[in-house]
Design a protein around this motif. Structure first.
Motif, PDB file in Angstrom:
ATOM      1  N   THR A  57      -5.268  50.983  18.975  1.00 62.88           N
ATOM      2  CA  THR A  57      -4.852  50.001  19.975  1.00 62.88           C
ATOM      3  C   THR A  57      -5.779  50.102  21.189  1.00 62.88           C
ATOM      4  N   PHE A  58      -5.624  49.165  22.095  1.00 59.49           N
ATOM      5  CA  PHE A  58      -6.431  49.208  23.310  1.00 59.49           C
ATOM      6  C   PHE A  58      -6.166  50.490  24.093  1.00 59.49           C
ATOM      7  N   ASP A  59      -4.925  51.003  24.001  1.00 57.73           N
ATOM      8  CA  ASP A  59      -4.582  52.222  24.740  1.00 57.73           C
ATOM      9  C   ASP A  59      -5.417  53.415  24.308  1.00 57.73           C
ATOM     10  N   GLY A  99      -2.511  39.053  25.850  1.00 54.18           N
ATOM     11  CA  GLY A  99      -1.923  39.010  24.514  1.00 54.18           C
ATOM     12  C   GLY A  99      -2.798  39.637  23.449  1.00 54.18           C
ATOM     13  N   PHE A 100      -3.854  40.345  23.887  1.00 53.80           N
ATOM     14  CA  PHE A 100      -4.676  41.059  22.911  1.00 53.80           C
ATOM     15  C   PHE A 100      -3.900  42.292  22.488  1.00 53.80           C
ATOM     16  N   THR A 101      -3.598  42.407  21.203  1.00 52.15           N
ATOM     17  CA  THR A 101      -2.853  43.589  20.783  1.00 52.15           C
ATOM     18  C   THR A 101      -3.789  44.638  20.196  1.00 52.15           C
ATOM     19  N   LYS A 102      -4.700  44.149  19.379  1.00 52.49           N
ATOM     20  CA  LYS A 102      -5.551  45.067  18.640  1.00 52.49           C
ATOM     21  C   LYS A 102      -6.995  44.787  19.025  1.00 52.49           C
ATOM     22  N   PRO A 103      -7.769  45.832  19.335  1.00 50.62           N
ATOM     23  CA  PRO A 103      -9.180  45.544  19.652  1.00 50.62           C
ATOM     24  C   PRO A 103      -9.935  45.064  18.410  1.00 50.62           C
ATOM     25  N   SER A 104     -10.880  44.192  18.617  1.00 46.79           N
ATOM     26  CA  SER A 104     -11.718  43.767  17.497  1.00 46.79           C
ATOM     27  C   SER A 104     -12.685  44.899  17.173  1.00 46.79           C
ATOM     28  N   THR A 105     -13.366  44.791  16.043  1.00 49.81           N
ATOM     29  CA  THR A 105     -14.260  45.879  15.616  1.00 49.81           C
ATOM     30  C   THR A 105     -15.303  46.208  16.679  1.00 49.81           C
ATOM     31  N   ILE A 106     -15.923  45.175  17.208  1.00 43.20           N
ATOM     32  CA  ILE A 106     -16.974  45.445  18.192  1.00 43.20           C
ATOM     33  C   ILE A 106     -16.367  46.072  19.449  1.00 43.20           C
ATOM     34  N   GLN A 107     -15.167  45.664  19.802  1.00 43.40           N
ATOM     35  CA  GLN A 107     -14.505  46.242  20.974  1.00 43.40           C
ATOM     36  C   GLN A 107     -14.164  47.704  20.729  1.00 43.40           C
ATOM     37  N   GLU A 108     -13.641  47.964  19.549  1.00 47.74           N
ATOM     38  CA  GLU A 108     -13.243  49.315  19.200  1.00 47.74           C
ATOM     39  C   GLU A 108     -14.443  50.268  19.243  1.00 47.74           C
ATOM     40  N   ALA A 143     -23.589  41.175  16.613  1.00 47.62           N
ATOM     41  CA  ALA A 143     -22.300  40.583  16.247  1.00 47.62           C
ATOM     42  C   ALA A 143     -22.355  39.090  16.421  1.00 47.62           C
ATOM     43  N   GLN A 144     -21.649  38.423  15.574  1.00 45.29           N
ATOM     44  CA  GLN A 144     -21.629  36.969  15.609  1.00 45.29           C
ATOM     45  C   GLN A 144     -20.702  36.458  16.715  1.00 45.29           C
ATOM     46  N   THR A 145     -20.760  35.185  16.891  1.00 47.73           N
ATOM     47  CA  THR A 145     -19.861  34.550  17.842  1.00 47.73           C
ATOM     48  C   THR A 145     -18.419  34.745  17.398  1.00 47.73           C
ATOM     49  N   GLY A 146     -17.556  34.898  18.358  1.00 46.75           N
ATOM     50  CA  GLY A 146     -16.141  34.976  18.035  1.00 46.75           C
ATOM     51  C   GLY A 146     -15.680  36.373  17.666  1.00 46.75           C
ATOM     52  N   THR A 147     -16.540  37.373  17.880  1.00 50.24           N
ATOM     53  CA  THR A 147     -16.158  38.732  17.523  1.00 50.24           C
ATOM     54  C   THR A 147     -15.526  39.468  18.707  1.00 50.24           C
ATOM     55  N   GLY A 148     -15.465  38.804  19.839  1.00 46.17           N
ATOM     56  CA  GLY A 148     -14.830  39.431  21.002  1.00 46.17           C
ATOM     57  C   GLY A 148     -15.785  40.256  21.837  1.00 46.17           C
ATOM     58  N   LYS A 149     -17.025  39.813  21.931  1.00 54.03           N
ATOM     59  CA  LYS A 149     -18.032  40.576  22.671  1.00 54.03           C
ATOM     60  C   LYS A 149     -17.733  40.638  24.166  1.00 54.03           C
ATOM     61  N   THR A 150     -17.165  39.565  24.702  1.00 54.14           N
ATOM     62  CA  THR A 150     -16.974  39.526  26.149  1.00 54.14           C
ATOM     63  C   THR A 150     -16.116  40.686  26.636  1.00 54.14           C
ATOM     64  N   ALA A 151     -15.023  40.930  25.929  1.00 57.15           N
ATOM     65  CA  ALA A 151     -14.174  42.058  26.329  1.00 57.15           C
ATOM     66  C   ALA A 151     -14.862  43.381  25.998  1.00 57.15           C
ATOM     67  N   LEU A 206     -18.847  27.397  22.836  1.00 61.54           N
ATOM     68  CA  LEU A 206     -17.692  26.615  23.237  1.00 61.54           C
ATOM     69  C   LEU A 206     -16.388  27.213  22.698  1.00 61.54           C
ATOM     70  N   ASP A 207     -15.433  27.393  23.549  1.00 56.96           N
ATOM     71  CA  ASP A 207     -14.199  28.046  23.135  1.00 56.96           C
ATOM     72  C   ASP A 207     -13.008  27.159  23.488  1.00 56.96           C
ATOM     73  N   VAL A 208     -12.621  26.342  22.558  1.00 47.91           N
ATOM     74  CA  VAL A 208     -11.509  25.434  22.792  1.00 47.91           C
ATOM     75  C   VAL A 208     -10.483  25.652  21.683  1.00 47.91           C
ATOM     76  N   GLY A 236     -10.772  28.178  14.528  1.00 48.88           N
ATOM     77  CA  GLY A 236     -10.119  29.445  14.248  1.00 48.88           C
ATOM     78  C   GLY A 236     -10.129  30.349  15.458  1.00 48.88           C
ATOM     79  N   ARG A 237     -10.114  29.764  16.645  1.00 53.10           N
ATOM     80  CA  ARG A 237     -10.146  30.549  17.874  1.00 53.10           C
ATOM     81  C   ARG A 237      -8.760  31.090  18.162  1.00 53.10           C
ATOM     82  N   ALA A 238      -8.776  32.195  18.904  1.00 51.21           N
ATOM     83  CA  ALA A 238      -7.540  32.767  19.432  1.00 51.21           C
ATOM     84  C   ALA A 238      -6.452  32.896  18.370  1.00 51.21           C
TER      85      ALA A 238
HETATM   86  P1  ADP Z   1     -17.868  36.232  21.374  1.00 48.54           P
HETATM   87  O1  ADP Z   1     -18.453  36.415  22.737  1.00 48.54           O
HETATM   88  O2  ADP Z   1     -18.146  37.366  20.451  1.00 48.54           O
HETATM   89  O3  ADP Z   1     -18.211  34.921  20.770  1.00 48.54           O
HETATM   90  P2  ADP Z   1     -15.412  36.041  22.787  1.00 48.54           P
HETATM   91  O4  ADP Z   1     -15.497  37.253  23.626  1.00 48.54           O
HETATM   92  O5  ADP Z   1     -15.726  34.746  23.442  1.00 48.54           O
HETATM   93  O6  ADP Z   1     -16.289  36.216  21.496  1.00 48.54           O
HETATM   94  O7  ADP Z   1     -13.963  36.007  22.132  1.00 48.54           O
HETATM   95  C1  ADP Z   1     -13.603  34.999  21.241  1.00 48.54           C
HETATM   96  C2  ADP Z   1     -12.122  34.679  21.347  1.00 48.54           C
HETATM   97  O8  ADP Z   1     -11.341  35.739  20.859  1.00 48.54           O
HETATM   98  C3  ADP Z   1     -11.666  34.425  22.767  1.00 48.54           C
HETATM   99  O9  ADP Z   1     -10.768  33.339  22.739  1.00 48.54           O
HETATM  100  C4  ADP Z   1     -10.978  35.699  23.148  1.00 48.54           C
HETATM  101  O10 ADP Z   1      -9.991  35.464  24.121  1.00 48.54           O
HETATM  102  C5  ADP Z   1     -10.389  36.154  21.836  1.00 48.54           C
HETATM  103  N1  ADP Z   1     -10.278  37.615  21.711  1.00 48.54           N
HETATM  104  C6  ADP Z   1     -11.204  38.537  22.036  1.00 48.54           C
HETATM  105  N2  ADP Z   1     -10.781  39.760  21.756  1.00 48.54           N
HETATM  106  C7  ADP Z   1      -9.539  39.640  21.235  1.00 48.54           C
HETATM  107  C8  ADP Z   1      -8.562  40.579  20.745  1.00 48.54           C
HETATM  108  N3  ADP Z   1      -8.798  41.874  20.729  1.00 48.54           N
HETATM  109  N4  ADP Z   1      -7.413  40.076  20.294  1.00 48.54           N
HETATM  110  C9  ADP Z   1      -7.180  38.738  20.285  1.00 48.54           C
HETATM  111  N5  ADP Z   1      -8.038  37.826  20.732  1.00 48.54           N
HETATM  112  C10 ADP Z   1      -9.225  38.255  21.202  1.00 48.54           C
END
Ligand code: ADP
Ligand code: MG
Length: 655
Positions: free
Chosen positions: A22-24, A40-49, A65-73, A324-326, A352-354
């Motif tokens: 978990t994020f904790d 509402g993020f419960t589980k870190p994505s692979t790249i986050q972990e 990592a590809q787009t949508g992998t959660g790189k920003t966090a 784009l994230d919509v 398939g976002r969020a």
């Molecule tokens: P990337 O930069 O890799 O394309 P983003 O950081 O923009 O990806 O994240 C893509 C989407 O996934 C965003 O809507 C973000 O809020 C959501 N997201 C990121 N990490 C998580 C997570 N651990 N759990 C659920 N949603 C997440």
């Protein structure tokens, strides 16, 4: 952790080993965890972990990592943990390739920082006024997210000081290099203090980026994730074989039968995007186009309208839609299948976002199959073939929707007038209730019967064709050239017919009007009682071709013309030649058009069209006015007749 630990699960399952990290568990401070929970993020994505603990330790990282992998966090959270909110100076700089991405990242970081007192984030990008940015920089923002160009402008103006930088992020580095920002990136590295932490993210790792990493990162930990399950498994990936000239109509039907809230349609060029966009608007779909050329302000507005539901379909080019994230986007249509698998992954990542599920449908012309195969191989996923909805499917969809709202409408009342009118009608005409209800439904969805529909279809196809017009001629022609493996990334104008005059081109007429293939001539015509279905049967059964390889069939008096998109080797030619229709051998050969000296195919009728240009592009549009005998032509490919077509593929074999 090294690159060797690439997640090879091909994105089909979440890395299974340690159950639910978990994020904790990642070592983040409380105030950031609180924000993550709120998101509402419960589980870190692979790249986050993987990235978060390394960055918290102070290491540099490269993340593939590809787009949508959660790189920003993945970089945003540890970055915020490393900053001092009390110090009012720029301590973190994130470089992103486009304005949209810079804004999105800035917005996300602001959200992550919602429980960090005194922390300010500023997005800087081209096209926005300087004074507010300069004011913000003066008051001491700690995080700047910007496009390289604008960041350099600020450095030049002396309005951005990098001497307090502790954390530097390159987001989508490959894209930045592709956009020509290499020097700017070098400059930023040069001006930032040596004691800084760097996170470099990229979808791919070309040598150029490796070099940047070698020069500017200190023993970076390499983290590579294959496709992230959160994105890819939640997207259903499909394709349909669609000849070029049917793309527009197909798109309309796909959109008209889709249950997605909103859709993005990807086109390869700006011109194509604009045409497709206006075609959709003409057909009453709430659509807009964004390309790299649309003014930044307008782009923002359009994206906002899409987000808020004022707009349902966005037609875009790759550059314009990057990042784009919509959430509303439930469908991505690749109107033109991209040449690069990376572009494909980016595109489908728009849906398939969020945590929602999404669908991606790619239009593949018969000559683009190799592109599809290349993408499938690279992403190690096979796409499912589907059939394009027919006009009947569109009507069915609309009626079902209507029926869905029937109950609500009945409850709403005020139906007396209609009841009266219908009762009178039923009495006067002695009509069946069900027939009347069905006819009303048909009228309501614009279906005025079989005849009218065929005409309407024809008309719409004509419209689309006209619209494409001259502007796209070049593009259309070069589409026709064969794909060559390893050259997917070339601009298609490079592959025009000029460079592709193979031996078969000398004799074989190429159909410039679509993807229906090379034109062959067979020695049976309607004098022999030949019909399209018989010819299709012979070509598929004896010739071993599939119905899908066959395009137009035109039957003349003593011969017929067939467009074949597959490669017909000598062996096949032999077999087809010996095959019989109406008791006569097909004796297939490349068609070399009407012979000028004899006055064309209609010589014996005294026709005079033999001197028409050989590649008469528009011959299909103008019906009989073509280089062939107008009088003789009849019953062209009846299996593909528009009046009852339910897909663009001829049924295999005979019907
Ligand atoms: P990337 O930069 O890799 O394309 P983003 O950081 O923009 O990806 O994240 C893509 C989407 O996934 C965003 O809507 C973000 O809020 C959501 N997201 C990121 N990490 C998580 C997570 N651990 N759990 C659920 N949603 C997440
Ligand atoms: Mg990103």
């Amino acid at each position: 952790m090294t690159a060797a630990e690439v997640n090879e699960t091909s994105g089909t399952t979440e890395a299974p080993e340690e159950p639910s990290i978990t994020f904790d568990d990642l070592g983040l401070p409380e105030n950031l965890l609180a924000a993550v929970k709120q998101l509402g993020f419960t589980k870190p994505s692979t790249i986050q972990e993987r990235a978060i603990p390394e960055l918290l330790k102070g290491s540099d990282i490269t993340g593939i990592a590809q787009t949508g992998t959660g790189k920003t966090a993945a970089f945003g959270l540890p970055m915020l943990a490393a900053l001092d909110p009390e110090l009012r100076a720029v301590q973190a700089l994130v470089l992103a390739p486009t304005r949209e991405l810079a804004m999105q990242v800035a917005e996300a970081i602001e959200t992550f920082a919602s429980h960090v007192d005194g922390l300010e984030v500023l997005a800087v990008y081209g096209g926005s006024p300087y004074p507010p940015q300069i004011r913000a920089l003066k008051t001491g923002v700690q995080v700047v997210v910007g496009t390289p160009g604008r960041v350099i402008d600020h450095l030049d103006r002396g309005t951005l000081d990098l001497s307090n930088i502790r954390f530097l992020v390159l987001d989508e580095a490959d894209e930045m290099l592709r956009m020509g920002f290499a020097e700017d990136v070098e400059r930023v590295f040069g001006e930032a203090p040596a004691e800084r932490q760097v996170a470099l993210f990229s979808a791919t790792m070309p040598p150029q980026i490796r070099r940047v990493a070698q020069h500017h990162l200190k023993n970076p930990v390499e983290i590579a994730v294959a496709r992230q399950s959160t994105t890819v498994t939640s997207v259903t990936q499909e394709y349909a074989i669609v000849p070029f000239r049917h793309k527009s109509g197909s798109l309309f039907r796909v959109l008209a039968t889709s249950d997605a809230d909103a859709a993005i349609v990807f086109c390869r060029t700006r011109g194509a995007a604009e045409e497709v966009g206006s075609a959709l608007v003409e057909r009453g779909i709430s659509a807009a186009t964004i390309s790299g050329d649309v003014a930044q302000k307008d782009r923002e507005k359009i994206v906002e309208r899409l987000r808020s539901g004022q707009l349902d379909v966005l037609v875009a080019t790759d550059v314009a839609a990057r990042g784009l994230d919509v959430e509303r986007i439930g469908l991505v249509v690749n109107f033109d299948i991209p040449g690069e698998p990376e572009a494909y992954v980016h595109r489908i990542g728009r849906t398939g976002r969020a945590g929602r599920s999404g669908r991606a449908l790619s239009f593949v012309t018969p000559s683009e199959r190799s592109k599809l195969k290349f993408i499938e191989r690279t992403i190690r996923t096979s796409l499912t073939e589907i059939e394009i909805p027919s006009p009947a499917d569109v009507s069915e969809h609309k009626v079902k929707k209507m029926l869905g709202s029937l109950e609500t409408r009945i409850e709403a009342g005020r139906l007396a007038m209609y009841e009266k009118l219908i009762t009178t009608y039923l009495e006067e005409h002695e009509a069946e209730n069900i027939t009347v209800a069905a006819a009303l439904a048909a009228i309501a969805v614009g279906d005025s019967g079989p005849r009218a529909r065929a005409e309407q279809e024809e008309y719409e196809n004509q419209l689309a064709e006209d619209r494409r017009g001259r502007k796209n001629r070049e593009e259309r022609e070069s589409r026709f050239s064969k794909d060559r493996p390893g050259r997917f990334d070339r601009d298609r104008h490079d592959r025009g017919d000029r460079g592709d005059r193979s031996s078969r081109d000398r004799g074989g007429r190429r159909d410039r009007d679509g993807d229906s293939g090379t034109r062959y001539r067979i020695a049976v015509g309607h004098k022999d009682g030949a019909e399209a279905r018989g010819i299709v049967g012979a070509l598929t059964n004896e010739g071993g071709l599939s119905g899908r390889d066959l395009g137009r069939i035109e039957i003349f008096g003593s011969f017929s013309l067939v467009d074949i998109s597959a490669n017909v080797d000598e062996d096949m030619m032999g077999r087809i030649s010996r095959a019989r229709v109406g008791g006569k051998a097909l004796r297939i050969r490349l068609d070399d058009g009407p012979a000028p000296r004899s006055g064309g195919y209609d010589r014996d009728r005294g026709g005079d069209r033999g001197d028409r240009p050989r590649f008469d592009r528009d011959r299909h549009d103008r019906g009989g006015d073509r280089g062939y005998d107008r009088g003789e032509r009849r019953g062209r490919n009846d299996w593909n007749d528009r009046s009852d077509r339910s897909s663009f593929k001829p049924r295999r074999g005979n019907r």
